[in-house]
Design a protein around this motif. Structure first.
Motif, PDB file in Angstrom:
ATOM      1  N   TYR A 185      41.463  32.376  16.514  1.00 39.85           N
ATOM      2  CA  TYR A 185      42.917  32.494  16.591  1.00 39.85           C
ATOM      3  C   TYR A 185      43.303  33.331  17.808  1.00 39.85           C
ATOM      4  O   TYR A 185      42.569  34.229  18.207  1.00 39.85           O
ATOM      5  CB  TYR A 185      43.484  33.194  15.350  1.00 39.85           C
ATOM      6  N   ASP A 213      43.860  30.759   6.888  1.00 37.12           N
ATOM      7  CA  ASP A 213      44.492  29.962   7.935  1.00 37.12           C
ATOM      8  C   ASP A 213      46.008  29.943   7.759  1.00 37.12           C
ATOM      9  O   ASP A 213      46.756  30.135   8.721  1.00 37.12           O
ATOM     10  CB  ASP A 213      43.934  28.541   7.931  1.00 37.12           C
ATOM     11  N   VAL A 214      46.460  29.750   6.531  1.00 38.81           N
ATOM     12  CA  VAL A 214      47.901  29.772   6.254  1.00 38.81           C
ATOM     13  C   VAL A 214      48.473  31.139   6.608  1.00 38.81           C
ATOM     14  O   VAL A 214      49.511  31.240   7.266  1.00 38.81           O
ATOM     15  CB  VAL A 214      48.186  29.419   4.771  1.00 38.81           C
ATOM     16  N   PHE A 215      47.801  32.212   6.210  1.00 36.06           N
ATOM     17  CA  PHE A 215      48.282  33.564   6.500  1.00 36.06           C
ATOM     18  C   PHE A 215      48.409  33.792   8.005  1.00 36.06           C
ATOM     19  O   PHE A 215      49.453  34.217   8.494  1.00 36.06           O
ATOM     20  CB  PHE A 215      47.341  34.611   5.884  1.00 36.06           C
ATOM     21  N   THR A 266      48.525  31.612  10.468  1.00 42.10           N
ATOM     22  CA  THR A 266      49.489  30.700  11.085  1.00 42.10           C
ATOM     23  C   THR A 266      50.929  31.138  10.818  1.00 42.10           C
ATOM     24  O   THR A 266      51.763  31.113  11.716  1.00 42.10           O
ATOM     25  CB  THR A 266      49.254  29.265  10.574  1.00 42.10           C
ATOM     26  N   GLU A 267      51.209  31.559   9.602  1.00 39.04           N
ATOM     27  CA  GLU A 267      52.579  31.947   9.239  1.00 39.04           C
ATOM     28  C   GLU A 267      52.970  33.330   9.753  1.00 39.04           C
ATOM     29  O   GLU A 267      54.134  33.587  10.007  1.00 39.04           O
ATOM     30  CB  GLU A 267      52.759  31.905   7.721  1.00 39.04           C
ATOM     31  N   HIS A 268      52.009  34.232   9.886  1.00 39.65           N
ATOM     32  CA  HIS A 268      52.350  35.634  10.162  1.00 39.65           C
ATOM     33  C   HIS A 268      51.951  36.151  11.542  1.00 39.65           C
ATOM     34  O   HIS A 268      52.554  37.106  12.028  1.00 39.65           O
ATOM     35  CB  HIS A 268      51.729  36.547   9.096  1.00 39.65           C
ATOM     36  N   THR A 308      49.832  34.031  14.326  1.00 34.10           N
ATOM     37  CA  THR A 308      49.151  33.278  15.372  1.00 34.10           C
ATOM     38  C   THR A 308      49.506  31.810  15.423  1.00 34.10           C
ATOM     39  O   THR A 308      50.288  31.306  14.643  1.00 34.10           O
ATOM     40  CB  THR A 308      47.636  33.301  15.114  1.00 34.10           C
ATOM     41  N   THR A 309      48.802  31.142  16.304  1.00 34.27           N
ATOM     42  CA  THR A 309      48.607  29.704  16.233  1.00 34.27           C
ATOM     43  C   THR A 309      47.110  29.499  16.316  1.00 34.27           C
ATOM     44  O   THR A 309      46.424  30.234  17.022  1.00 34.27           O
ATOM     45  CB  THR A 309      49.273  28.956  17.421  1.00 34.27           C
TER      46      THR A 309
END
Length: 91
Positions: free
Chosen positions: A6, A78-80, A82-84, A86-87
């Motif tokens: 990430y 991954d969800v955490f 992505t949402e908080h 990074t990409t």
């Protein structure tokens, strides 16, 4: 073992609030989960470990997951991220 890279986009990096949330998330899984930045690798079981890594916006990190529920843990993390924070780097 699952490894996912990430790039931290949050300008403030991983500070106390997301570090606390990340530790809570990691404790739900049996797998060993660590975070690597450069040559340094820490276990994601302590907010102090995470803060000591001094991850800032623009830094690249890798999440390493190894254990019986690694697939489920990788999806949740991954969800955490992505949402908080990074990409995902698709490598």
């Amino acid at each position: 073992m699952i490894s996912k890279d990430y790039t931290i986009l949050a300008p403030e990096g991983i500070h106390a609030r997301p570090a606390t949330a990340l530790v809570r998330l990691v404790k739900k899984f049996k797998s060993g989960i660590s975070l690597q930045k450069g040559e340094k690798t820490i276990q994601l079981n302590s907010m102090l470990n995470i803060l000591a890594l001094s991850t800032k916006g623009g830094d690249q990190v890798s999440v390493l997951i190894d254990g019986e529920d690694e697939e489920e843990a990788a999806s949740a993390i991954d969800v955490f991220f992505t949402e908080h924070l990074t990409t995902p780097d698709h490598t």
